[in-house]
Design a protein around this motif. Sequence first.
Motif, PDB file in Angstrom:
ATOM      1  N   SER A  57       0.769  -1.108   0.059  1.00 16.31           N
ATOM      2  CA  SER A  57       0.025   0.054  -0.016  1.00 16.31           C
ATOM      3  C   SER A  57       0.625   1.145  -0.100  1.00 16.31           C
ATOM      4  O   SER A  57       0.490   2.398  -0.210  1.00 16.31           O
ATOM      5  N   GLY A  58       2.276   1.124   0.503  1.00 13.41           N
ATOM      6  CA  GLY A  58       2.966   2.125   0.526  1.00 13.41           C
ATOM      7  C   GLY A  58       2.528   3.212   1.571  1.00 13.41           C
ATOM      8  O   GLY A  58       3.361   4.417   1.788  1.00 13.41           O
ATOM      9  N   ARG A  59       1.614   2.969   2.450  1.00 12.54           N
ATOM     10  CA  ARG A  59       1.210   3.783   3.791  1.00 12.54           C
ATOM     11  C   ARG A  59       2.347   3.471   4.879  1.00 12.54           C
ATOM     12  O   ARG A  59       2.696   2.285   4.993  1.00 12.54           O
ATOM     13  N   PRO A  60       2.666   4.142   5.693  1.00 13.86           N
ATOM     14  CA  PRO A  60       3.745   4.145   6.789  1.00 13.86           C
ATOM     15  C   PRO A  60       2.620   3.238   7.935  1.00 13.86           C
ATOM     16  O   PRO A  60       1.442   3.544   8.020  1.00 13.86           O
ATOM     17  N   ALA A  61       3.483   2.385   8.482  1.00 11.32           N
ATOM     18  CA  ALA A  61       2.828   1.620   9.607  1.00 11.32           C
ATOM     19  C   ALA A  61       2.517   2.523  10.889  1.00 11.32           C
ATOM     20  O   ALA A  61       3.153   3.370  11.169  1.00 11.32           O
TER      21      ALA A  61
END
Length: 73
Positions: A57-61
């Motif tokens: 997704s490329g979103r930060p955790a």
Amino acid sequence: MTTLAQRLVEAEAAYHSLMTGRSAVTVTDQSGESITYGRARASDLAGYVANLKQQISGRPAIKTIRFNTSKGI
């Protein structure tokens, strides 16, 4: 070299096998290391699946969640 999407498909299939009665599954991670998961480590495999989805997704955790309440100490 496998892609993140390929690893995700393999990991989800392994998790499904584990949850439907197979006693152990082996998954190769991004570094090429083979890891065997048994029923006792199913949560670790679920975490690996979630990590792959997050990477795709490329979103930060999310690392920290804070709650502010009006009651309490």
